[in-house]
Design a protein around this motif. Structure first.
Motif, PDB file in Angstrom:
ATOM      1  N   ILE A  94       3.550   3.045  -8.325  1.00 48.40           N
ATOM      2  CA  ILE A  94       3.303   1.807  -9.406  1.00 48.40           C
ATOM      3  C   ILE A  94       4.654   1.046  -9.609  1.00 48.40           C
ATOM      4  O   ILE A  94       4.862  -0.005  -9.764  1.00 48.40           O
ATOM      5  N   LEU A  95       5.648   1.796 -10.057  1.00 49.10           N
ATOM      6  CA  LEU A  95       7.067   1.374 -10.087  1.00 49.10           C
ATOM      7  C   LEU A  95       7.459   0.262  -9.203  1.00 49.10           C
ATOM      8  O   LEU A  95       8.167  -0.536  -9.251  1.00 49.10           O
ATOM      9  N   ILE A  96       7.384   0.902  -8.040  1.00 47.17           N
ATOM     10  CA  ILE A  96       7.759   0.212  -6.778  1.00 47.17           C
ATOM     11  C   ILE A  96       7.014  -1.147  -6.707  1.00 47.17           C
ATOM     12  O   ILE A  96       7.581  -2.212  -6.434  1.00 47.17           O
ATOM     13  N   ILE A 100       9.905  -2.780 -10.410  1.00 51.99           N
ATOM     14  CA  ILE A 100      11.043  -2.124 -11.593  1.00 51.99           C
ATOM     15  C   ILE A 100      11.845  -1.106 -10.637  1.00 51.99           C
ATOM     16  O   ILE A 100      12.989  -0.765 -11.231  1.00 51.99           O
ATOM     17  N   ALA A 101      11.289  -0.526  -9.637  1.00 50.99           N
ATOM     18  CA  ALA A 101      12.284   0.402  -8.856  1.00 50.99           C
ATOM     19  C   ALA A 101      11.937   0.341  -7.439  1.00 50.99           C
ATOM     20  O   ALA A 101      11.195  -0.723  -6.961  1.00 50.99           O
ATOM     21  N   GLU A 102      12.857   0.704  -6.439  1.00 54.12           N
ATOM     22  CA  GLU A 102      12.789   0.485  -5.111  1.00 54.12           C
ATOM     23  C   GLU A 102      12.846   1.816  -4.529  1.00 54.12           C
ATOM     24  O   GLU A 102      13.299   2.748  -4.871  1.00 54.12           O
ATOM     25  N   PRO A 103      12.153   1.967  -3.046  1.00 50.60           N
ATOM     26  CA  PRO A 103      12.317   3.078  -2.321  1.00 50.60           C
ATOM     27  C   PRO A 103      13.785   3.370  -2.039  1.00 50.60           C
ATOM     28  O   PRO A 103      14.518   2.578  -1.934  1.00 50.60           O
ATOM     29  N   ALA A 104      13.971   4.746  -1.968  1.00 49.50           N
ATOM     30  CA  ALA A 104      15.437   5.332  -1.683  1.00 49.50           C
ATOM     31  C   ALA A 104      15.225   6.479  -0.931  1.00 49.50           C
ATOM     32  O   ALA A 104      14.376   7.035  -0.547  1.00 49.50           O
ATOM     33  N   GLU A 105      16.348   6.908  -0.210  1.00 50.18           N
ATOM     34  CA  GLU A 105      16.521   8.136   0.640  1.00 50.18           C
ATOM     35  C   GLU A 105      17.544   8.997  -0.204  1.00 50.18           C
ATOM     36  O   GLU A 105      18.473   8.532  -0.602  1.00 50.18           O
ATOM     37  N   VAL A 106      17.084  10.159  -0.528  1.00 54.14           N
ATOM     38  CA  VAL A 106      18.065  11.206  -1.027  1.00 54.14           C
ATOM     39  C   VAL A 106      18.464  12.221   0.142  1.00 54.14           C
ATOM     40  O   VAL A 106      17.616  12.931   0.516  1.00 54.14           O
ATOM     41  N   LEU A 107      19.777  12.479  -0.048  1.00 55.64           N
ATOM     42  CA  LEU A 107      20.232  13.702   0.758  1.00 55.64           C
ATOM     43  C   LEU A 107      20.466  14.940   0.104  1.00 55.64           C
ATOM     44  O   LEU A 107      20.878  15.126  -0.821  1.00 55.64           O
TER      45      LEU A 107
END
Length: 481
Positions: A94-96, A100-107
């Protein structure tokens, strides 16, 4: 694992976020994948993301790895209790989608594994010194922040508060408002806001509002197309509320416009010279017969719409299932897999902002142009049929038969462009005609010849096409290109 420092979300940001979700997704509260999306869940999710230094959380945690970052579900569990895995996935989507937010990659530093995550956009973050939004004026109330949910210029972006920076050529202020979509900038002026810059909007109508000072209610009225009286140059725009007269203000420095108006698009067609009669009719000779076409008068129903394709509701995955995308489906599935469950409109907009030319592969040739809504002005003509011709600036660019009614062809098909029509599986011809009408709205562009007999229409069309065989974009069917 360190305990996060949750900062209570300011009421103004919370209200603005809930209004943005309600406007762009669905009115809160609602259900998504059996999860009830409420204002409380939106607030908790924003506080959880804002508590992270990078404003980023993963959507999935690998159990047993001590070095893995905490995920959004774990943060929601700490705040709300119970199993929040499904809730985390739903609220992240919903936020994306709401911007309000965006997709990201976390290591994951322990396993060097990249996981999907979500990042809170800078415009929606706050810090310990933020408190409630204070605009440096006793005349301004936080309740007025509802107008920030939709930019009055582009009617798409969100106005974010920028502090600690100055605008070139503008007297210093404590803050200014910046649109996340079109780059329009507003500076506070007592209880009003002044539009000082338009970065990426080509509509010349907005140049008249540059350097005009209006209250939040008046800017909101413009957003709803309830435009107040046109401002007089050199004077403050008149409020729709009765106010004491004021002396003319000293104008600020000349506003900065970062983008010039777009030139009118080139008309693809064959150069031809037609004579005209005194009543304005166009004389169009065929191979065996000469026909007389009169100009179509249309009534414009709303302002020019920019970047209409950004509002398409279908997901990228659903769009790629259409046969029109058979040749490019494998490319997007391989390189843009994380975008497949997201709406194709925001995805195409993000690719364009990143200067990724592949967003144009999703659109038809005219899908990223400016459009407007219009209808036939003559209600009697709307019920007739015959031949429609497109001619402007000495170029004949379209000929088609109309076996239904001119109202159905002009008003319904050409005058009503939806976001889905902008894509390859949409209506390229309708986009082309509408964009030309939008660009040449002060000139006659569509011309009609009334005929009642369907057979006579087909004979006349064949005669015209025989002489003007190189007219581009004409398939004889207005719904196709």
């Amino acid at each position: 694992m360190t305990t996060p420092q949750y900062l209570p979300i300011p009421k103004s940001i919370h209200a603005l976020a809930c209004e943005t979700v309600s406007r762009r997704i669905e009115r809160l509260p609602f259900t998504r994948n059996t999860i009830e999306i409420t204002e409380e869940l939106v607030g908790v999710a924003l506080e959880s993301l804002n508590a992270e230094i990078t404003r980023t959380l993963s959507l999935k945690t690998i159990s047993g790895d001590a070095g893995v970052r905490p995920d959004l579900a774990a943060r929601l569990t700490d705040r709300r209790g119970g199993d929040q895995i499904a809730a985390a996935a739903a609220i992240a989507q919903i936020l994306i989608q709401a911007g309000i937010a965006e997709p990201a990659e976390v290591l994951d530093t322990a396993t060097h594994t990249r996981m999907q995550g979500i990042r809170l956009l800078p415009a929606w973050t706050w810090h310990i010194g933020s408190g409630e939004v204070s605009h440096g004026s006793e005349h301004y109330s936080p309740s007025d922040d509802t107008w920030l949910a939709r930019c009055p210029v582009c009617k798409t972006g969100i106005l974010g508060r920028v502090t600690g920076k100055r605008l070139f050529g503008i007297p210093p202020t404590d803050f200014y408002l910046d649109c996340s979509h079109c780059g329009a900038k507003f500076v506070p002026d007592k209880e009003k806001f002044r539009l000082v810059s338009i970065a990426r909007i080509a509509d010349p109508r907005w140049r008249q509002y540059l350097n005009s000072c209006r209250t939040p209610d008046e800017w909101s009225a413009l957003t709803r197309e309830e435009t107040p009286a046109r401002p007089t140059p050199g004077r403050i725009a008149t409020s729709r509320y009765r106010m004491a007269p004021k002396k003319p203000e000293t104008p600020l420095a000349t506003p900065v416009v970062h983008r010039q108006e777009k030139a009118a698009p080139r008309v693809d067609g064959i150069p031809v010279t037609f004579s005209t009669l005194r009543d304005g009719s166009l004389v169009v000779p065929g191979t065996t017969k000469t026909l007389y076409f009169r100009p179509v008068k249309v009534r414009f129903l709303r302002a020019t719409r920019h970047d209409l394709f950004c509002h398409a509701e279908r997901t990228l995955g659903q769009m790629l299932e259409h046969p029109a995308y058979a040749g490019m489906k494998s490319l997007f599935v391989t390189e843009y897999a994380r975008y497949l469950p997201l709406r194709v409109g925001p995805v195409a907009e993000e690719l364009r902002k990143k200067n990724d030319p592949r967003y144009k592969v999703l659109l038809n040739r005219y899908g990223d142009r400016d459009f407007c809504s219009f209808a036939l002005e003559d209600s009697l003509l709307a019920g007739r049929k015959g031949i429609l011709l497109g001619f402007v600036q000495g170029r004949l660019f379209y000929i088609t038969a109309c076996h239904t009614t001119f109202g159905d062809l002009v008003t319904t098909t050409f005058g009503n462009i939806t976001p889905d029509k902008c894509y390859c599986n949409g209506d390229e011809t309708a986009c082309r005609i509408n964009s030309l009408v939008t660009s040449f709205r002060d000139q006659p562009l569509l011309w009609i010849h009334e005929m009642d007999d369907d057979t006579a229409i087909d004979v006349a069309i064949a005669d015209l096409k025989k002489r003007y065989v190189k007219v581009p974009g004409d398939s004889g069917d207005p719904g196709k290109s």
